[in-house]
Design an enzyme around this catalytic site. Structure first.
Site, short mmCIF file in Angstrom:
data_model
loop_
_atom_site.label_atom_id
_atom_site.label_comp_id
_atom_site.label_asym_id
_atom_site.label_seq_id
_atom_site.Cartn_x
_atom_site.Cartn_y
_atom_site.Cartn_z
N ARG A 134 -2.84 -1.61 -3.06
CA ARG A 134 -1.69 -1.48 -3.66
C ARG A 134 -1.50 -0.39 -4.87
NH1 ARG A 134 -2.17 -6.33 -0.71
NH2 ARG A 134 -0.42 -5.62 1.70
N HIS B 297 -4.87 3.15 2.74
CA HIS B 297 -5.43 2.98 3.34
C HIS B 297 -6.45 3.85 3.58
CE1 HIS B 297 -2.00 0.08 4.75
NE2 HIS B 297 -1.55 1.86 5.52
N GLU C 137 -2.13 4.83 10.61
CA GLU C 137 -0.51 3.85 11.07
C GLU C 137 0.12 5.60 12.06
OE1 GLU C 137 0.18 1.60 8.33
OE2 GLU C 137 1.11 3.54 7.10
N GLN D 209 1.03 1.63 -1.22
CA GLN D 209 -0.13 1.65 -0.81
C GLN D 209 -0.86 2.89 -0.36
OE1 GLN D 209 0.88 -0.34 3.83
NE2 GLN D 209 2.19 -0.69 1.56
N HIS E 33 1.85 6.18 0.30
CA HIS E 33 2.92 5.95 1.12
C HIS E 33 3.50 4.44 0.65
CE1 HIS E 33 -0.04 4.23 4.00
NE2 HIS E 33 1.18 3.14 3.93
#
Length: 408
Positions: A287, A105, A140, A103, A268
């Site tokens: 994804r 972001h 994150e 995935q 990642h």
């Protein structure tokens, strides 16, 4: 004016039972039975509208999302409310038994564009093929609670050339990679037809399973994870193109207490282990494989950073006796680990809405509130508190850097 006791409130999170989760770690942490062996994948602490935490008090329980909606400045602080309009982070405990999807972001700017475009198309928010669930970015950070393995960014050019030379099934790609580079190579394998993917990788998968069974490879080798993935797949299933990413990305091992930050555009995937995760309050995930969920290769390619990445493992910085902070290059969140023992206490004043969870041992806050392992608490802005422990105790704290503490 709020009493000090009104600013320190027990918090109960929400469990997410995703199929990739383990059945023991999170139930053990929370002190609940799981006789049915359901997967306990994530424990959410925050105000995400899809699974908000509950504030637990003698006056009755309340959704954290509702409490912030009704009293935003009191709950968030003036600066955080003006900057974000909501609690800007989501705090989690994860137990990764089976690897997660490949995935990426998006940036905040691209998330806003993507969300608005899908809204204009009339795609329902809960549609399986919807990419953008909100207008926010999703950087994150994770801190390992156990040995933790993940994929993080593309390998160096030299490492990729070596890989393409050594893996027989990949030899055919070497001249193309030398000529066109990593983006062209990744686009080629990600857009390849399924029949071609299966034909190319069938022998590789069989070899990986055999090597793992023989015990001649360990988790630092991509083939180990290929075999691990296929231990959970049904017989005769198509070969997943996510296998290319297992080979092309860096395989990273974290020891307990080590952390890694993952910003927009870094491809990642979590592979295995338990961690504490803190992210921007978003659910935007693009994804590219190793999942039964929606895959959108063109959108993934559009937002991926095609540069070699040297994973930066964070050991944290000691800022106060007992407290280690893991620096994150975003304004949305900060995270620290507090380790106490008998004789060592921790005193602070909350500058934003803080959430703390005990992951080991037990703690006493202001000689009045006892927290056992797995229990969490919300500290409202302006709360002044001291944490004591009678033995070894570990607490993780989420906060907003530079938040306002001028709330009474």
């Amino acid at each position: 004016m709020q009493q000090q006791s009104d600013k320190i409130i027990r918090l109960q999170g929400k469990v997410q039972h995703y199929a990739w989760g383990g059945a023991e770690f999170i139930p053990g942490l929370l002190g609940i039975s799981n006789e049915q062996k359901k997967p306990f994948a994530e424990y959410w602490m925050g105000a995400h509208p899809s699974a908000p935490s509950e504030l637990i008090s003698s006056k009755g329980n309340q959704s954290l999302y509702e409490a912030i909606s009704y009293h935003p400045v009191t709950m968030l602080g003036e600066k955080v409310y003006q900057a974000f309009g909501e609690l800007p982070y989501l705090f989690k405990v994860l137990d990764v038994k089976q690897m997660l999807s490949i995935q990426v972001h998006p940036t905040k700017e691209e998330a806003e564009k993507g969300y608005d475009a899908e809204e204009a198309e009339g795609i329902p928010l809960n549609a399986p093929h919807r990419n953008y669930k909100d207008r926010n970015h999703k950087p994150e950070v994770m801190v390992a609670l156990s040995e933790f393995w993940l994929l993080h960014g593309f390998k160096s050019k030299a490492a990729l050339e070596k890989l393409l030379s050594e893996v027989p099934e990949f030899n055919v790609f070497l001249p193309y990679f030398k000529k066109a580079g990593v983006k062209a190579l990744y686009q080629l394998v990600m857009e390849m037809g399924q029949a071609e993917v299966s034909a190319l990788l069938a022998t590789l998968v069989k070899r990986a399973i055999r090597l793992k069974q023989e015990g001649t490879i360990d988790p630092s080798h991509p083939a180990w994870w290929v075999a691990e993935w296929y231990a959970y797949q049904p017989e005769g299933a198509d070969i997943d193109r996510g296998i290319f990413s297992i080979y092309f990305f860096n395989i990273v091992r974290l020891s307990p207490g080590q952390a890694i930050f993952q910003g927009a555009g870094i491809p990642h995937a979590y592979l295995q282990g338990q961690n504490i995760e803190l992210m921007a309050n978003s659910d935007n995930v693009l994804r590219g494989g190793l999942t039964s969920k929606h895959i959108d290769v063109p959108e993934l390619m559009k937002h991926t950073i095609f540069e070699e990445v040297v994973p930066e493992i964070l050991n944290g910085k000691t800022v106060l006796p007992g407290e280690t902070v893991y620096p994150c290059p975003v304004p949305d969140f900060g995270i620290s680990k507090i380790e106490l023992n008998s004789g060592l206490s921790y005193t602070s004043r909350a500058a934003s809405l803080e959430i703390c969870i005990v992951t080991d041992g037990g703690a006493l806050i202001d000689n009045s509130l006892v927290l056992k392992r797995g229990e969490a608490v919300a500290m409202l802005p302006g709360a002044e508190y001291t944490i004591y422990a009678s033995g070894p105790c570990t607490i993780f704290k989420a906060f907003v850097p530079g938040g306002s503490s001028d709330v009474e």
